[in-house]
Design an enzyme around this catalytic site. Sequence first.
Site, PDB file in Angstrom:
ATOM      1  N   HIS A 238      51.753  -9.525  60.585  1.00  0.00           N
ATOM      2  CA  HIS A 238      51.055  -8.292  60.256  1.00  0.00           C
ATOM      3  C   HIS A 238      51.858  -7.066  60.711  1.00  0.00           C
ATOM      4  O   HIS A 238      52.553  -7.117  61.737  1.00  0.00           O
ATOM      5  CB  HIS A 238      49.683  -8.259  60.945  1.00  0.00           C
ATOM      6  CG  HIS A 238      48.540  -8.591  60.034  1.00  0.00           C
ATOM      7  ND1 HIS A 238      48.360  -9.848  59.509  1.00  0.00           N
ATOM      8  CD2 HIS A 238      47.523  -7.832  59.562  1.00  0.00           C
ATOM      9  CE1 HIS A 238      47.271  -9.845  58.744  1.00  0.00           C
ATOM     10  NE2 HIS A 238      46.748  -8.638  58.755  1.00  0.00           N
ATOM     11  N   SER A 290      49.940 -12.452  63.630  1.00  0.00           N
ATOM     12  CA  SER A 290      49.890 -11.154  64.302  1.00  0.00           C
ATOM     13  C   SER A 290      51.185 -10.900  65.063  1.00  0.00           C
ATOM     14  O   SER A 290      51.744 -11.822  65.663  1.00  0.00           O
ATOM     15  CB  SER A 290      48.713 -11.113  65.275  1.00  0.00           C
ATOM     16  OG  SER A 290      48.757  -9.929  66.065  1.00  0.00           O
ATOM     17  N   GLU A 448      45.334 -11.504  51.308  1.00  0.00           N
ATOM     18  CA  GLU A 448      46.036 -11.864  52.528  1.00  0.00           C
ATOM     19  C   GLU A 448      45.809 -13.358  52.747  1.00  0.00           C
ATOM     20  O   GLU A 448      44.692 -13.788  53.032  1.00  0.00           O
ATOM     21  CB  GLU A 448      45.513 -11.063  53.713  1.00  0.00           C
ATOM     22  CG  GLU A 448      45.517  -9.564  53.485  1.00  0.00           C
ATOM     23  CD  GLU A 448      45.126  -8.795  54.736  1.00  0.00           C
ATOM     24  OE1 GLU A 448      45.587  -9.162  55.833  1.00  0.00           O
ATOM     25  OE2 GLU A 448      44.370  -7.816  54.616  1.00  0.00           O
ATOM     26  N   THR A 618      62.075  11.189  66.361  1.00  0.00           N
ATOM     27  CA  THR A 618      61.276  12.410  66.247  1.00  0.00           C
ATOM     28  C   THR A 618      59.789  12.100  66.082  1.00  0.00           C
ATOM     29  O   THR A 618      59.406  11.027  65.618  1.00  0.00           O
ATOM     30  CB  THR A 618      61.724  13.258  65.046  1.00  0.00           C
ATOM     31  OG1 THR A 618      61.461  12.522  63.837  1.00  0.00           O
ATOM     32  CG2 THR A 618      63.206  13.603  65.128  1.00  0.00           C
TER      33      THR A 618
END
EC number: 3.5.1.23
Length: 698
Positions: A238, A290, A448, A618
């Site tokens: 993920h 995950s 998924e 940044t």
Amino acid sequence: MESTDALGRRPLLKAGLATLLGTASTPSASAESRDPYLLGRGIADVTGQAAENGMMGYARLGQRTSGIHQRQRARAFAIAERDAPDRRVALVVVDAGMIFGCVREAVLARLSERLGDRYTQSNLLLTATHTHAGPGGFSCHTLYNVTTLGFQPGTFESLVAGITDSVVRAEDDLAPGRLRLARAALTDASVNRSRRAFERNPVADKRHFPGAIDPTTTLLCLERSGRTVGVVNWFATHATSLSPDNTLISGDNKGYAAYHWEREVSGVDYREPSPGFVAAFAQSNSADMSPNLELRPGTGPTDDEFANTRIIGQRQYAAAAELVHAARPVHGRIDHRASTVDMSATRVDGSFTGDGREHTTCAATLGASFAAGAEDGPGPSFFEEGAGNNPFFGTISRALYRASPELRSRQAPKEILLPVGPMGWVPHVLPIQLVRVGELYLAALPQEVSIVGGLRLRRTVARRLGTDPDNVLVAGYANDYAGYLTTPEEYDQQDYEGGHTMFGRWSLPAYQQEFARLASDMAAGEPSAPGPSPEDNPRGGRVRLQPGVVLDAPPAGRNFGDVLREPRRQYRAGESVRVAFVSAHPNNNPRRGDSFLLVQRRSASGWRTVADDGDWSTTYRWERSGIASSTATITWRIPEGTPGGLYRIVHRGDAKQAFGGTVSFSGTSRQFRVGPASDQSPDPLRRQDSTASIRYRW
């Protein structure tokens, strides 16, 4: 034991550019004529609304964009047979939470205007990286716009325009080349977050994944004139290294992996029309995979979610980069098939269901365990994962199942929370697609898929095509979106993924049946039946509940672009420069292909930009400082190895006026020096004032 550095990277071949580019030799004219494919690459900015836009992925109502850590991009690869250029496909990987059907339709319409009938629903494959750190509100279905306060046209337009541009640029870039393919294992960038459900699968399936993860990392290399000019990597994890607390736009770990290879290793300048090298990191069957290795939001391998984003991204990059020289030549045709499936009422033959009996899918419903969320993204505490753990909804569901044995046979043991299908909140006619690139086959679907679910799909397709399952990849998050897809055994656990498998227990067998049909057609060289019309899907999601920007106004006595906080005069590498400006709402102009900030270094020829809001170093943060006034805070974390010298920060934006137009403005900080503190060079900053400029745009 193999050593690793602080980021957990394995040692790479010496010099990243050498790994990337391969041999520098130029093939002879005869070798060039043997290149079997036409290959093109394109990249474009798809960054949506950077402020006050609900974010897509965690379904947290209060998670709204407040700036940019890294810009989102679409990366496209056009691939055609050189001797038969009509046999072509475009693979597009987008830094987005999902691809929704209305986005795909709009992209196809614009491509038709610019390229004619070159791309259709059959040969254009759009996939999302599934970053949870992007703005949402670009669906045409209610469920996915609930937490974004409705449809967000600015974000929708950025996605559609950027994806379209990336494909057109890939087409313009077509040239003869070769493809190479390699696979390896990556074991430290994912963890199974639904282990109880995984363990319900048969031993034979679990044996295929001894660590309960899918470690396969697959690399497709695009090679021209003996150099690798583009890569697509597929790996199942993920894009959720950034937690629900984050409100900055980012491509998450897969976006960073692509950025690192393109910008930090290969020196790509995204402001240039031709990047020279494009790297995409795509998803596969990642439903239960995950990157949060400790199974808590924003954790693993450290407790810093931004560090984790970089580390997991670096690990995906490192594993892919090591495959460049190992990749073997790809041979074979370019081919494609596509169809649609009504997942609310598909009859599934007993040869696919596992029990030998025919079953039928069901109108979409969400289970109570869906509301509980996953281990690394939990929902409200009063919902729990698992069948039988939500008594209130369990009582209601048992009553419904007693009244309708048909519903029970399709949805039980789900404890029904919301009947989103009958409510018209989600699509039910969904696209499926099978794309062939030589020996590689991509089974693309809008859900998924768990790793065991992906394995079964791959085996089904491979049997019909007469190839090895290793040659088939599941391309999830493709062309539309309709939640999760588990095996029937995993579904019975009713953890988060099962509760979000909306069309019931027989959803995966239904997809196996329909992909078997596409694969059989491809093997026979026959066209595939188009399936039901996607126009049957409900369209109620374009309701916009959040008003647009009404007015921007600077504080009294100030102008847009004024500096509120100046930088220090001296910094070292590793320190952070922070500058605050009087600003305006960024949703007035997302500056797609541009930037809200510039970090510039003074050179003999003038000021040269060295970083912008697409760079990892940044951060652009926006916040309201009054009813109509706002502040932009720009941070530059000076990378190690930054050359010494004079630098400055530039902020650019667009303010909405009371009479309806917008005014473009810019502001510039005073100069500051990067270098050792002992540097006693003359300091030109003493006479340097901050500047602001305004330019009108109507």
